[in-house]
Write a protein that holds these residues in place. Sequence first.
Motif, short mmCIF file in Angstrom:
data_model
loop_
_atom_site.label_atom_id
_atom_site.label_comp_id
_atom_site.label_asym_id
_atom_site.label_seq_id
_atom_site.Cartn_x
_atom_site.Cartn_y
_atom_site.Cartn_z
N TYR A 41 0.84 -1.20 0.00
CA TYR A 41 0.00 0.00 0.00
C TYR A 41 0.87 1.26 0.00
O TYR A 41 0.63 2.20 -0.76
N ILE A 42 1.89 1.29 0.85
CA ILE A 42 2.76 2.46 0.93
C ILE A 42 3.48 2.69 -0.39
O ILE A 42 3.67 3.82 -0.84
N ALA A 43 3.90 1.60 -1.05
CA ALA A 43 4.59 1.73 -2.33
C ALA A 43 3.69 2.39 -3.37
O ALA A 43 4.17 3.14 -4.24
N ASP A 44 2.39 2.14 -3.28
CA ASP A 44 1.44 2.71 -4.25
C ASP A 44 0.91 4.07 -3.83
O ASP A 44 0.25 4.75 -4.62
N HIS A 45 1.16 4.47 -2.55
CA HIS A 45 0.60 5.72 -2.03
C HIS A 45 1.67 6.47 -1.24
O HIS A 45 1.58 6.62 -0.02
N ALA A 46 2.69 6.91 -1.94
CA ALA A 46 3.83 7.58 -1.29
C ALA A 46 3.40 8.83 -0.55
O ALA A 46 3.94 9.16 0.52
N THR A 47 2.42 9.54 -1.08
CA THR A 47 1.95 10.76 -0.43
C THR A 47 1.32 10.47 0.92
O THR A 47 1.52 11.21 1.89
N ASP A 48 0.59 9.36 1.00
CA ASP A 48 -0.02 8.99 2.28
C ASP A 48 1.05 8.69 3.33
O ASP A 48 0.88 9.02 4.51
N TRP A 49 2.12 8.03 2.91
CA TRP A 49 3.21 7.74 3.86
C TRP A 49 3.82 9.04 4.39
O TRP A 49 4.06 9.17 5.60
N SER A 50 4.05 10.01 3.54
CA SER A 50 4.59 11.29 3.97
C SER A 50 3.64 11.98 4.95
O SER A 50 4.07 12.60 5.93
N THR A 51 2.34 11.85 4.67
CA THR A 51 1.34 12.45 5.55
C THR A 51 1.38 11.83 6.93
O THR A 51 1.34 12.53 7.95
N VAL A 52 1.46 10.51 6.98
CA VAL A 52 1.51 9.81 8.27
C VAL A 52 2.76 10.22 9.06
O VAL A 52 2.69 10.50 10.27
N ALA A 53 3.90 10.27 8.38
CA ALA A 53 5.15 10.64 9.06
C ALA A 53 5.09 12.06 9.61
O ALA A 53 5.64 12.36 10.67
N GLU A 54 4.40 12.94 8.89
CA GLU A 54 4.31 14.33 9.32
C GLU A 54 3.33 14.51 10.48
O GLU A 54 3.63 15.19 11.46
N VAL A 55 2.17 13.85 10.38
CA VAL A 55 1.10 14.07 11.34
C VAL A 55 1.27 13.23 12.60
O VAL A 55 0.98 13.68 13.71
N SER A 56 1.75 12.02 12.45
CA SER A 56 1.83 11.10 13.59
C SER A 56 3.13 10.30 13.56
O SER A 56 3.15 9.13 13.15
N PRO A 57 4.25 10.91 13.98
CA PRO A 57 5.54 10.19 13.95
C PRO A 57 5.53 8.91 14.78
O PRO A 57 6.20 7.93 14.41
N GLY A 58 4.76 8.90 15.88
CA GLY A 58 4.71 7.69 16.70
C GLY A 58 4.11 6.51 15.94
O GLY A 58 4.64 5.40 15.99
N ASP A 59 3.00 6.76 15.23
CA ASP A 59 2.40 5.70 14.42
C ASP A 59 3.33 5.29 13.28
O ASP A 59 3.45 4.11 12.94
N ALA A 60 4.00 6.29 12.68
CA ALA A 60 4.94 6.00 11.59
C ALA A 60 6.08 5.11 12.08
O ALA A 60 6.52 4.20 11.38
N ALA A 81 14.20 15.79 5.84
CA ALA A 81 15.02 15.66 7.05
C ALA A 81 14.21 15.94 8.32
O ALA A 81 14.38 15.26 9.34
N GLY A 82 13.33 16.94 8.27
CA GLY A 82 12.56 17.29 9.45
C GLY A 82 11.62 16.19 9.89
O GLY A 82 11.56 15.83 11.08
N HIS A 83 10.89 15.61 8.94
CA HIS A 83 9.96 14.53 9.27
C HIS A 83 10.72 13.27 9.70
O HIS A 83 10.30 12.56 10.61
N ALA A 84 11.84 13.02 9.04
CA ALA A 84 12.66 11.86 9.42
C ALA A 84 13.19 12.01 10.84
O ALA A 84 13.23 11.05 11.60
N ALA A 85 13.59 13.23 11.20
CA ALA A 85 14.11 13.47 12.55
C ALA A 85 13.04 13.19 13.60
O ALA A 85 13.31 12.55 14.63
N VAL A 111 19.51 15.05 8.95
CA VAL A 111 18.54 14.55 9.94
C VAL A 111 18.99 14.91 11.35
O VAL A 111 18.19 15.40 12.17
N LEU A 112 20.26 14.70 11.65
CA LEU A 112 20.76 15.01 12.99
C LEU A 112 20.59 16.48 13.33
O LEU A 112 20.22 16.83 14.46
N GLU A 113 20.85 17.35 12.38
CA GLU A 113 20.75 18.79 12.64
C GLU A 113 19.31 19.24 12.87
O GLU A 113 19.09 20.33 13.43
N GLU A 114 18.34 18.43 12.46
CA GLU A 114 16.94 18.75 12.73
C GLU A 114 16.52 18.31 14.13
O GLU A 114 15.42 18.63 14.58
#
Length: 476
Positions: A41-60, A81-85, A111-114
Amino acid sequence: MTEPQTSASPGWVRRAVRTPRDLARWLRSLAIKEPRRAEEYIADHATDWSTVAEVSPGDAADILEALGEEAAGGLIADLNAGHAADLFEELRDDLAASLLGVLPESEAVDVLEEMAPDQAADLIAAFDPEVIERLLAAADDDFANEVRDLLGHHPESAGGLMTTDIAALPIGLTVGEAMERIRNLHEEFEDLSYVYVVDDDTRLLGVVSFRDLVFYRPGDGLDKAMVDQPVVVSANTDRAEVADLVQRYHLFGIPVVDDDNRLLGMVTTEAVLEAVQEEASEDFAIAVGTTAEDSVYLPIRRSIRHRLPWIAFDVLISSTVVFAVAQFNDIIGAFVVLAALMPLVARIGGDSGAQTLAVVIRGLTTNDIQSGDVRRVLTRETTVGLFNGLVIGLLAGVLGFTLQSMQGGPDPLKVGMAMLLASWANLILAGLSGAAIPLTLRRLGFDPALGSNLFLTTFTDLVGFAGFLAVATAIL
């Protein structure tokens, strides 16, 4: 936002995912139940994965942990980098370090600098020194220097727990000026529960609660609103002492100062809670003969290396029980029922001793037991064993009498009496040893949790098996 195809997750409640947080929860559940489908699912919906990482890092983070390291590496690389951090801060330590290690160094530095310096230091602490220095050499100088300073502290000290992202204001301000500065700082600092007041040399003069500032007039001096001589710790203070101070004085954080009272940072309540949980898990691991590092994610060879020596030691000292029992083959042959009753005597002694062990180790951990309390503790736990042993001994005696009578064996009353006396004695000695073992280990300079359970179990087994047979031999 793309609506997930709920058919990808059998059993999932069929409903539309209406918000990003709904999406995060749905995708987390799918990753846990069916990781392969979640990956597709994530492979087919890259935008959704970015949304999850931004909105809910714990769930991601939970999603990445469910998918595994190989899939997680590619998904981390897809984030800015910000969302990954934010996501790295939520991952378990070993996976976070592994994922950072597979990123190109330039991306890893971004990533570290974020991240806050203390979080970055925790993340790279397990890396080889040359890798750490290579990453920090490519980072911003001020950021790199802060991380290096933090890495210089022991991880179990206040310096290892502290954050350097703190709000500090000069002493000469008014309350109104302080409030204005805090308004400008609120985006820079996550925690503004306390604002520290310092002089021109950054020496700590006081602390003021942001909440309390609103009750003073704008023209009042900051020195009027602050609490002077706050509770402080040094960078070398052990985390257990930090936790004790935070709990004792009901603090949201505690400042860390150097020998000249210069403000270095602050240990937050969140950091204290994490440290307490980590110490509890370490004590539990040590008590059962492994290490805090061992987990279900550790490579099998390393887990074997951690566990095997202690198990081998257990075999060695437990052999004393085997040899002791072997001396009573004649009485066991004459009264076969004793073979069935022996484990019960040992079991109840072990359970009773474990209760005492837990109480005493907890008292030592929280510093409730001081050196002058040793005799009182030993007397108390032995007395508890005395009275519990009488009740349990009577129950065990009835069981022994009943079992021997049902089998038509001789002297059921004597078998019951042997059970009563052996069980009573074992609970008394279990209470005494459950208290004495951790107290002795602490007196010798060892962690009270270190091997206490193993030594206690061996002792109660020895008394339970061999002691019971000795009593039975004397009576029968």
